[in-house]
Write an enzyme that holds these catalytic residues in place. Structure first.
Site, PDB file in Angstrom:
ATOM      1  CB  SER A 144     -15.687  18.502 -19.108  1.00  0.00           C
ATOM      2  OG  SER A 144     -15.044  19.308 -19.747  1.00  0.00           O
ATOM      3  CB  SER A 182     -13.025  20.357 -22.375  1.00  0.00           C
ATOM      4  OG  SER A 182     -12.307  20.998 -21.182  1.00  0.00           O
ATOM      5  CE  LYS A 217      -6.179  18.353 -13.827  1.00  0.00           C
ATOM      6  NZ  LYS A 217      -6.736  19.734 -13.874  1.00  0.00           N
ATOM      7  CG  ASN A 263      -3.703  20.632 -18.164  1.00  0.00           C
ATOM      8  OD1 ASN A 263      -2.568  20.854 -18.480  1.00  0.00           O
ATOM      9  ND2 ASN A 263      -4.483  21.504 -18.472  1.00  0.00           N
ATOM     10  CG  ASP A 294      -4.734  22.726 -14.919  1.00  0.00           C
ATOM     11  OD1 ASP A 294      -5.659  23.001 -16.178  1.00  0.00           O
ATOM     12  OD2 ASP A 294      -4.881  21.559 -14.475  1.00  0.00           O
ATOM     13  N   GLY A 313      -5.024  18.841  -4.581  1.00  0.00           N
ATOM     14  CA  GLY A 313      -4.798  17.938  -5.528  1.00  0.00           C
ATOM     15  C   GLY A 313      -4.122  18.418  -6.783  1.00  0.00           C
ATOM     16  N   GLY A 314      -4.317  17.818  -7.890  1.00  0.00           N
ATOM     17  CA  GLY A 314      -3.839  18.129  -9.191  1.00  0.00           C
ATOM     18  C   GLY A 314      -3.722  19.568  -9.706  1.00  0.00           C
ATOM     19  N   GLY A 351     -14.532  29.373 -12.714  1.00  0.00           N
ATOM     20  CA  GLY A 351     -13.365  29.059 -13.439  1.00  0.00           C
ATOM     21  C   GLY A 351     -13.440  28.992 -15.047  1.00  0.00           C
TER      22      GLY A 351
HETATM   23  P1  NAP Z   1      -7.984  16.468  -7.113  1.00  0.00           P
HETATM   24  O1  NAP Z   1      -6.682  15.964  -7.522  1.00  0.00           O
HETATM   25  O2  NAP Z   1      -9.007  15.278  -6.839  1.00  0.00           O
HETATM   26  O3  NAP Z   1      -8.093  16.933  -5.895  1.00  0.00           O
HETATM   27  C1  NAP Z   1      -9.384  17.314  -5.248  1.00  0.00           C
HETATM   28  C2  NAP Z   1      -8.722  18.329  -3.831  1.00  0.00           C
HETATM   29  O4  NAP Z   1     -10.026  18.600  -3.407  1.00  0.00           O
HETATM   30  C3  NAP Z   1      -7.997  17.447  -2.863  1.00  0.00           C
HETATM   31  O5  NAP Z   1      -7.178  18.448  -2.238  1.00  0.00           O
HETATM   32  C4  NAP Z   1      -9.029  17.017  -1.997  1.00  0.00           C
HETATM   33  O6  NAP Z   1      -8.639  17.050  -0.433  1.00  0.00           O
HETATM   34  C5  NAP Z   1      -9.943  17.960  -1.829  1.00  0.00           C
HETATM   35  N1  NAP Z   1     -11.458  17.506  -1.595  1.00  0.00           N
HETATM   36  C6  NAP Z   1     -12.182  16.783  -2.282  1.00  0.00           C
HETATM   37  N2  NAP Z   1     -13.236  16.431  -1.694  1.00  0.00           N
HETATM   38  C7  NAP Z   1     -13.312  17.241  -0.741  1.00  0.00           C
HETATM   39  C8  NAP Z   1     -14.222  17.571   0.014  1.00  0.00           C
HETATM   40  N3  NAP Z   1     -15.589  16.986   0.263  1.00  0.00           N
HETATM   41  N4  NAP Z   1     -14.143  18.526   1.281  1.00  0.00           N
HETATM   42  C9  NAP Z   1     -12.829  19.146   1.211  1.00  0.00           C
HETATM   43  N5  NAP Z   1     -11.860  18.861   0.390  1.00  0.00           N
HETATM   44  C10 NAP Z   1     -12.099  17.863  -0.425  1.00  0.00           C
HETATM   45  O7  NAP Z   1      -9.064  17.182  -8.189  1.00  0.00           O
HETATM   46  P2  NAP Z   1      -8.549  18.328  -8.920  1.00  0.00           P
HETATM   47  O8  NAP Z   1      -8.184  17.789 -10.489  1.00  0.00           O
HETATM   48  O9  NAP Z   1      -7.257  19.108  -8.258  1.00  0.00           O
HETATM   49  O10 NAP Z   1      -9.558  19.227  -9.235  1.00  0.00           O
HETATM   50  C11 NAP Z   1      -9.880  20.084  -8.312  1.00  0.00           C
HETATM   51  C12 NAP Z   1     -11.642  21.166  -8.928  1.00  0.00           C
HETATM   52  O11 NAP Z   1     -10.659  21.766  -9.619  1.00  0.00           O
HETATM   53  C13 NAP Z   1     -12.499  20.105  -9.426  1.00  0.00           C
HETATM   54  O12 NAP Z   1     -13.515  20.776  -9.454  1.00  0.00           O
HETATM   55  C14 NAP Z   1     -11.866  20.517 -10.987  1.00  0.00           C
HETATM   56  O13 NAP Z   1     -13.181  20.479 -11.992  1.00  0.00           O
HETATM   57  C15 NAP Z   1     -11.619  21.896 -10.685  1.00  0.00           C
HETATM   58  N6  NAP Z   1     -10.477  22.310 -11.946  1.00  0.00           N
HETATM   59  C16 NAP Z   1     -10.993  23.214 -12.665  1.00  0.00           C
HETATM   60  C17 NAP Z   1     -10.152  23.843 -13.769  1.00  0.00           C
HETATM   61  C18 NAP Z   1     -10.549  25.057 -14.732  1.00  0.00           C
HETATM   62  O14 NAP Z   1      -9.947  25.245 -15.883  1.00  0.00           O
HETATM   63  N7  NAP Z   1     -11.534  25.615 -14.445  1.00  0.00           N
HETATM   64  C19 NAP Z   1      -8.871  23.213 -14.030  1.00  0.00           C
HETATM   65  C20 NAP Z   1      -8.614  22.091 -13.319  1.00  0.00           C
HETATM   66  C21 NAP Z   1      -9.419  21.888 -12.002  1.00  0.00           C
HETATM   67  P3  NAP Z   1      -7.677  15.615   0.010  1.00  0.00           P
HETATM   68  O15 NAP Z   1      -6.487  15.779  -0.320  1.00  0.00           O
HETATM   69  O16 NAP Z   1      -7.800  15.819   1.483  1.00  0.00           O
HETATM   70  O17 NAP Z   1      -8.223  14.473  -0.196  1.00  0.00           O
END
Ligand code: NAP
Length: 284
Positions: free
Chosen positions: A18, A20, A69, A90, A105, A139-140, A254
């Protein structure tokens, strides 16, 4: 003196990637606020204790990231209406020992899209009328994105997630106050190309390994007005972004979302306007 400083940090698993801390520390320092931002690696089992530790008055609160989240909601005292609607928090703010949950977010993503000239809007509202949004993940982060995109009036919302049932559950929630078209897929190769598409990667695919959530032949179906947004920012150039640029599609990582969601979190903790330029310089 360290004891006079306020604590704030990032709760997640993993957190080492991160940016952050550099973003928030630059803002605290610029405004002369005695606070330090830490990385709080936290497993699911450790989450209740970690959240409990935020109740101390020396703590501003926290950011929450992957995968907590949603899980954090029942551990808090108050949930802001937007975060309750989205079902993901978040940002946690400590006030008199009580914990408030927010979601920055969703507005952060819309401000980021504005910055990349996607849609129309000003600081207060974004309109994405006429766009098709394709969300990779359920996901979140995808939750916040889905409600934000629906609220901004996208014409069509497509969810692509390996566990179809998770996408379908999210779709049902979003459809409660969204009149647009919603589709769910578990196989990205089935994606049809729509004009004016925004493709958003809200999965961690590309974060740890050099792989893309979309096959190259799928991306090749999309028109030149397609915009690709990868929520991942470290690495800065993911496989998905390289695929997009190789096809001359507009694309961004991002960082812009990190900046805007972080600025909104900063204001919630401190009650002060975030020094956006300082925070931007710390990131780019
Ligand atoms: P999360 O709640 O764990 O959700 C992850 C999602 O990705 C789920 O839908 C999961 O699918 C899918 N997934 C995980 N591994 C996978 C794989 N190998 N192949 C295909 N799908 C896969 O995580 P999150 O908090 O939503 O975060 C997701 C991403 O967004 C992270 O990389 C995070 O760093 C990024 N993010 C960035 C910001 C920013 O400010 N730029 C803000 C928030 C998040 P299933 O439901 O099928 O398990």
């Amino acid at each position: 003196m360290i004891s006079d400083k306020r604590r704030v940090g990032l709760i997640g698993d993993p957190v080492a990637h991160s940016y952050s801390p550099r973003l928030q520390q630059a803002a605290f320092d610029a405004l002369g606020i005695a606070a330090y931002y830490e990385l709080w690696q936290t497993s699911g089992v450790q989450l209740p204790m970690r959240v409990q530790s935020l109740r101390n008055v020396d703590c501003f609160g926290a950011n929450v990231t992957i995968p907590h989240k949603k899980a954090v909601l029942p551990l808090l005292d108050h949930i802001d209406p937007l975060a309750a609607h989205i079902g993901a928090v978040n940002t946690i703010v400590q006030r008199a020992g009580l914990l408030w949950g927010y979601n920055t977010d969703a507005p952060g993503l819309l401000l980021a899209l504005q910055e990349h000239s996607v849609g129309e809007g000003n600081n207060k509202a974004t309109s994405l009328q006429g766009y098709t949004a394709i969300l990779l993940g359920a996901g979140g982060a995808a939750r916040g994105a889905a409600f934000a995109l629906a609220g901004a009036g996208v014409e069509r919302l497509l969810f692509v997630n390996r566990h179809l049932d998770r996408a379908q559950l999210l779709a049902v929630e979003v459809q409660q106050d969204y009149a647009g078209i919603v589709l769910c897929l578990d196989d990205p190769s089935l994606l049809a190309a729509y004009p004016a598409s925004i493709i958003i990667n809200a999965t961690p695919v590309g974060l740890h390994e050099d792989s893309s959530p979309l096959p190259t032949e799928v991306l090749s179906r999309f028109a030149p007005d397609t915009f690709i947004y990868d929520m991942i920012y470290n690495p800065a150039e993911t496989s998905l972004l390289r695929q997009a640029r190789a096809r001359s599609l507009r694309a961004a990582n991002g960082l812009s979302m990190l900046l805007h969601q972080g600025a909104l979190s900063f204001t919630l903790w401190t009650g002060k306007e975030a020094p956006l330029d300082v925070m931007r310089t710390a990131l780019y």
